[in-house]
Design a protein around this motif. Structure first.
Motif, PDB file in Angstrom:
ATOM      1  N   VAL A   1       0.920  -1.249   0.024  1.00 50.27           N
ATOM      2  CA  VAL A   1       0.005   0.087   0.141  1.00 50.27           C
ATOM      3  C   VAL A   1       0.654   1.189   0.057  1.00 50.27           C
ATOM      4  N   MET A   2       0.607   1.987  -0.858  1.00 52.08           N
ATOM      5  CA  MET A   2       1.578   3.248  -1.191  1.00 52.08           C
ATOM      6  C   MET A   2       0.828   4.505  -0.645  1.00 52.08           C
ATOM      7  N   GLU A   3       1.756   5.517   0.154  1.00 50.32           N
ATOM      8  CA  GLU A   3       0.826   6.699   0.375  1.00 50.32           C
ATOM      9  C   GLU A   3       1.639   7.844  -0.419  1.00 50.32           C
ATOM     10  N   GLN A   4       0.786   8.714  -0.968  1.00 44.54           N
ATOM     11  CA  GLN A   4       1.222   9.872  -1.412  1.00 44.54           C
ATOM     12  C   GLN A   4       1.703  11.034  -0.637  1.00 44.54           C
ATOM     13  N   ARG A   5       2.551  11.686  -0.741  1.00 43.85           N
ATOM     14  CA  ARG A   5       2.966  12.916  -0.026  1.00 43.85           C
ATOM     15  C   ARG A   5       3.303  13.901  -0.983  1.00 43.85           C
ATOM     16  N   GLU A   6       2.701  15.141  -1.177  1.00 45.31           N
ATOM     17  CA  GLU A   6       3.255  16.373  -1.827  1.00 45.31           C
ATOM     18  C   GLU A   6       4.521  16.916  -1.017  1.00 45.31           C
ATOM     19  N   GLU A   7       5.551  17.171  -1.939  1.00 50.62           N
ATOM     20  CA  GLU A   7       6.618  17.947  -1.297  1.00 50.62           C
ATOM     21  C   GLU A   7       6.195  19.482  -1.221  1.00 50.62           C
TER      22      GLU A   7
ATOM     23  N   ASN B   1       6.307  21.981  -6.615  1.00 51.94           N
ATOM     24  CA  ASN B   1       4.923  21.416  -7.294  1.00 51.94           C
ATOM     25  C   ASN B   1       4.943  20.352  -8.056  1.00 51.94           C
ATOM     26  N   GLY B   2       6.185  19.843  -8.574  1.00 53.85           N
ATOM     27  CA  GLY B   2       6.070  18.641  -9.487  1.00 53.85           C
ATOM     28  C   GLY B   2       6.610  17.394  -8.848  1.00 53.85           C
ATOM     29  N   VAL B   3       6.681  17.395  -7.495  1.00 61.44           N
ATOM     30  CA  VAL B   3       7.009  16.329  -6.824  1.00 61.44           C
ATOM     31  C   VAL B   3       6.017  15.637  -6.000  1.00 61.44           C
ATOM     32  N   ILE B   4       5.600  14.429  -6.164  1.00 56.86           N
ATOM     33  CA  ILE B   4       4.793  13.546  -5.175  1.00 56.86           C
ATOM     34  C   ILE B   4       5.543  12.334  -4.707  1.00 56.86           C
ATOM     35  N   TRP B   5       5.930  12.218  -3.458  1.00 58.02           N
ATOM     36  CA  TRP B   5       6.737  11.023  -3.115  1.00 58.02           C
ATOM     37  C   TRP B   5       5.706  10.034  -2.881  1.00 58.02           C
ATOM     38  N   GLN B   6       6.169   8.610  -3.570  1.00 58.02           N
ATOM     39  CA  GLN B   6       5.283   7.563  -3.080  1.00 58.02           C
ATOM     40  C   GLN B   6       5.881   6.717  -1.975  1.00 58.02           C
TER      41      GLN B   6
END
Length: 145
Positions: free
Chosen positions: A35-41, A45-50
């Motif tokens: 299960v992956m959680e998305q975190r916006e840095e 604005n162009g990076v969403i960490w998985q």
């Protein structure tokens, strides 16, 4: 057995702890996913960490024609009325000759559903049953079961 052996015509032999439930001709749901959680840095604005969070295991469904071995499943479910006890299950994929092709050991197993045959005089189909098992994951090959 060579590395090129394939599980083409197989049956699935199932044991719960030391209790053999017999063979099944269908096994569905052996698998897991992260299960992956998305975190916006912030500020980028162009990076969403998985980010991986936990493992998720699907229920395993086993089906077969009704036989005298079907009583073992009902006995297994009846034991649940006196309290839930998680067990270890072993599922072996075997050829028609009985050679084990693959083996999966599941930990923390509880039965969640049994579906019996639909009987009708209008339809001369084979009476089948399905057992559904929930579990907490797989044991490493050679460990436990």
């Amino acid at each position: 057995m060579t590395d090129t052996d394939e599980a083409v015509a197989v049956c699935f032999v199932v044991s719960i702890d030391d209790d053999n439930l017999g063979s099944f001709n269908s096994c569905d749901g052996l698998g897991c996913e992260v299960v992956m959680e998305q975190r916006e840095e912030g500020g980028s604005n162009g990076v969403i960490w998985q980010l991986p969070t936990r493992m998720k295991y699907s229920n395993v469904k086993l089906s077969r024609p009704v036989t005298s071995a079907s009583a073992g499943i009902l006995r297994y479910f009846t034991e649940m009325t006196s309290g839930v006890k998680r067990r270890t299950a072993t599922i072996e994929a075997r050829t028609q000759e009985g050679t084990v092709i693959a083996r999966w050991a599941l930990t923390g197993v509880i039965p969640v559903r049994w579906t019996g045959p639909q009987l009708s005089a209008d339809s001369p189909k084979v009476a089948t049953e399905t057992l559904e098992l929930a579990h907490h994951g797989f044991l490493a090959p050679g460990a436990g079961a």
